[in-house]
Design a protein around this motif. Sequence first.
Motif, mmCIF file in Angstrom:
data_model
loop_
_atom_site.group_PDB
_atom_site.id
_atom_site.type_symbol
_atom_site.label_atom_id
_atom_site.label_comp_id
_atom_site.label_asym_id
_atom_site.label_seq_id
_atom_site.Cartn_x
_atom_site.Cartn_y
_atom_site.Cartn_z
ATOM 1 N N LEU A 129 0.827 -1.206 0.000
ATOM 2 C CA LEU A 129 0.000 0.000 0.000
ATOM 3 C C LEU A 129 0.864 1.260 0.000
ATOM 4 O O LEU A 129 0.530 2.251 -0.662
ATOM 5 C CB LEU A 129 -0.966 -0.008 1.183
ATOM 6 C CG LEU A 129 -2.104 -1.033 1.116
ATOM 7 C CD1 LEU A 129 -2.954 -0.981 2.377
ATOM 8 C CD2 LEU A 129 -2.961 -0.827 -0.124
ATOM 9 N N SER A 130 1.989 1.225 0.712
ATOM 10 C CA SER A 130 2.916 2.368 0.695
ATOM 11 C C SER A 130 3.476 2.585 -0.696
ATOM 12 O O SER A 130 3.634 3.725 -1.139
ATOM 13 C CB SER A 130 4.053 2.141 1.688
ATOM 14 O OG SER A 130 3.556 2.114 3.005
ATOM 15 N N ALA A 131 3.754 1.509 -1.401
ATOM 16 C CA ALA A 131 4.265 1.612 -2.771
ATOM 17 C C ALA A 131 3.228 2.234 -3.702
ATOM 18 O O ALA A 131 3.582 2.824 -4.721
ATOM 19 C CB ALA A 131 4.685 0.237 -3.285
ATOM 20 N N LYS A 132 1.960 2.144 -3.346
ATOM 21 C CA LYS A 132 0.893 2.759 -4.139
ATOM 22 C C LYS A 132 0.645 4.211 -3.730
ATOM 23 O O LYS A 132 -0.289 4.845 -4.198
ATOM 24 C CB LYS A 132 -0.400 1.948 -4.009
ATOM 25 C CG LYS A 132 -0.326 0.617 -4.722
ATOM 26 C CD LYS A 132 -1.653 -0.102 -4.643
ATOM 27 C CE LYS A 132 -1.615 -1.370 -5.461
ATOM 28 N NZ LYS A 132 -1.685 -1.136 -6.895
ATOM 29 N N GLY A 133 1.457 4.724 -2.797
ATOM 30 C CA GLY A 133 1.345 6.114 -2.386
ATOM 31 C C GLY A 133 0.404 6.346 -1.220
ATOM 32 O O GLY A 133 0.121 7.493 -0.867
ATOM 33 N N MET A 134 -0.069 5.291 -0.603
ATOM 34 C CA MET A 134 -0.959 5.448 0.547
ATOM 35 C C MET A 134 -0.132 5.557 1.816
ATOM 36 O O MET A 134 0.953 4.998 1.907
ATOM 37 C CB MET A 134 -1.931 4.277 0.619
ATOM 38 C CG MET A 134 -2.863 4.210 -0.588
ATOM 39 S SD MET A 134 -4.093 2.916 -0.443
ATOM 40 C CE MET A 134 -5.174 3.635 0.785
ATOM 41 N N MET A 135 -0.666 6.284 2.793
ATOM 42 C CA MET A 135 0.030 6.505 4.046
ATOM 43 C C MET A 135 -0.708 5.795 5.177
ATOM 44 O O MET A 135 -1.925 5.797 5.216
ATOM 45 C CB MET A 135 0.097 8.001 4.365
ATOM 46 C CG MET A 135 0.799 8.841 3.312
ATOM 47 S SD MET A 135 2.554 8.561 3.265
ATOM 48 C CE MET A 135 3.027 9.227 4.832
ATOM 49 N N LYS A 136 0.059 5.238 6.109
ATOM 50 C CA LYS A 136 -0.529 4.641 7.305
ATOM 51 C C LYS A 136 -0.817 5.782 8.277
ATOM 52 O O LYS A 136 0.036 6.628 8.520
ATOM 53 C CB LYS A 136 0.468 3.642 7.898
ATOM 54 C CG LYS A 136 -0.116 2.719 8.913
ATOM 55 C CD LYS A 136 0.926 1.669 9.257
ATOM 56 C CE LYS A 136 0.459 0.737 10.310
ATOM 57 N NZ LYS A 136 1.503 -0.226 10.677
ATOM 58 N N ASN A 137 -2.059 5.797 8.830
ATOM 59 C CA ASN A 137 -2.477 6.922 9.639
ATOM 60 C C ASN A 137 -3.549 6.467 10.628
ATOM 61 O O ASN A 137 -4.409 5.665 10.282
ATOM 62 C CB ASN A 137 -3.036 8.020 8.715
ATOM 63 C CG ASN A 137 -3.298 9.313 9.418
ATOM 64 O OD1 ASN A 137 -3.588 9.356 10.608
ATOM 65 N ND2 ASN A 137 -3.210 10.399 8.659
ATOM 66 N N GLU A 138 -3.519 6.998 11.850
ATOM 67 C CA GLU A 138 -4.529 6.637 12.845
ATOM 68 C C GLU A 138 -5.923 7.109 12.432
ATOM 69 O O GLU A 138 -6.917 6.471 12.744
ATOM 70 C CB GLU A 138 -4.168 7.229 14.211
ATOM 71 C CG GLU A 138 -3.026 6.518 14.881
ATOM 72 C CD GLU A 138 -2.752 7.069 16.262
ATOM 73 O OE1 GLU A 138 -3.675 7.632 16.895
ATOM 74 O OE2 GLU A 138 -1.610 6.920 16.725
ATOM 75 N N ASN A 139 -6.020 8.248 11.770
ATOM 76 C CA ASN A 139 -7.298 8.775 11.267
ATOM 77 C C ASN A 139 -7.438 8.370 9.805
ATOM 78 O O ASN A 139 -7.446 9.207 8.910
ATOM 79 C CB ASN A 139 -7.364 10.286 11.419
ATOM 80 C CG ASN A 139 -7.268 10.697 12.870
ATOM 81 O OD1 ASN A 139 -7.869 10.060 13.738
ATOM 82 N ND2 ASN A 139 -6.508 11.740 13.152
ATOM 83 N N ALA A 140 -7.584 7.093 9.572
ATOM 84 C CA ALA A 140 -7.513 6.537 8.225
ATOM 85 C C ALA A 140 -8.833 6.646 7.469
ATOM 86 O O ALA A 140 -9.911 6.688 8.059
ATOM 87 C CB ALA A 140 -7.104 5.074 8.313
ATOM 88 N N ASP A 141 -8.711 6.652 6.135
ATOM 89 C CA ASP A 141 -9.864 6.572 5.243
ATOM 90 C C ASP A 141 -10.319 5.122 5.096
ATOM 91 O O ASP A 141 -11.502 4.851 4.942
ATOM 92 C CB ASP A 141 -9.516 7.100 3.846
ATOM 93 C CG ASP A 141 -9.016 8.532 3.866
ATOM 94 O OD1 ASP A 141 -9.552 9.326 4.664
ATOM 95 O OD2 ASP A 141 -8.092 8.834 3.096
ATOM 96 N N LEU A 142 -9.333 4.207 5.117
ATOM 97 C CA LEU A 142 -9.604 2.781 4.946
ATOM 98 C C LEU A 142 -9.089 1.996 6.136
ATOM 99 O O LEU A 142 -8.022 2.291 6.660
ATOM 100 C CB LEU A 142 -8.892 2.245 3.692
ATOM 101 C CG LEU A 142 -9.474 2.572 2.344
ATOM 102 C CD1 LEU A 142 -8.563 2.054 1.236
ATOM 103 C CD2 LEU A 142 -10.865 2.001 2.180
ATOM 104 N N LEU A 143 -9.844 0.987 6.514
ATOM 105 C CA LEU A 143 -9.395 0.041 7.528
ATOM 106 C C LEU A 143 -9.078 -1.264 6.818
ATOM 107 O O LEU A 143 -9.857 -1.739 5.987
ATOM 108 C CB LEU A 143 -10.483 -0.179 8.581
ATOM 109 C CG LEU A 143 -10.921 1.065 9.344
ATOM 110 C CD1 LEU A 143 -12.101 0.751 10.249
ATOM 111 C CD2 LEU A 143 -9.755 1.635 10.136
ATOM 112 N N VAL A 144 -7.926 -1.839 7.128
ATOM 113 C CA VAL A 144 -7.470 -3.068 6.483
ATOM 114 C C VAL A 144 -7.642 -4.221 7.461
ATOM 115 O O VAL A 144 -7.179 -4.163 8.595
ATOM 116 C CB VAL A 144 -5.982 -2.962 6.071
ATOM 117 C CG1 VAL A 144 -5.510 -4.248 5.416
ATOM 118 C CG2 VAL A 144 -5.751 -1.767 5.151
ATOM 119 N N SER A 145 -8.320 -5.263 6.993
ATOM 120 C CA SER A 145 -8.490 -6.460 7.796
ATOM 121 C C SER A 145 -8.108 -7.670 6.945
ATOM 122 O O SER A 145 -8.118 -7.600 5.715
ATOM 123 C CB SER A 145 -9.946 -6.584 8.261
ATOM 124 O OG SER A 145 -10.075 -7.664 9.161
#
Length: 182
Positions: free
Chosen positions: A68-84
């Motif tokens: 996901l980081s390689a796709k330009g997404m950032m890990k963040n506590e106030n996230a747009d998406l939750l990953v399970s």
Amino acid sequence: MKIFKLIPLLLIAAVFTSCSSVRVVTDYDLQANFGEYNNYAFYKPGIDQAEISDLDKRRILRAIDSELSAKGMMKNENADLLVSIFTKERDRVDVYNNNFGWGWGWGWNPWFYGGFNGSNVSTTTEGTLYIDLVDAKTKQLVWQGIGSMRLHQYDNIEKKEARIREIVQEIIAQYPPDIAIK
């Protein structure tokens, strides 16, 4: 004439790219605006329910984080998406029939006939990894990637890590869906 020289190369490339040992399917919400999802967080309650070792969970999560980081997404506590994640395991039985004629004796007709009908049975364990992406605001599943593959017992941890990275990479390569970006 140059096109005829490229055809064998294209055929070889098609064969090698189609030989992936991971079968991937995806599903997604047509109403979701995937262009708005810029960051993510891991959904701990969902991940805790996955029935695999904690070591493998961490390997999978590291691989997802990397992809996901390689796709330009950032890990963040106030996230747009939750990953399970979710996993399943099942035994797969393959039966191969060997029907070829040889032998001796009378068959169903007056001709000299023989035959051997045998079967080979192989059993393998197949694992399935589900990667779910949930809209953090609505708590609705917006994308699901499912990868199925034959499971192996690895004595070499590096091989196991590489296999998990390969599986996750094949699944996340399908995100975001091409037609769903608005």
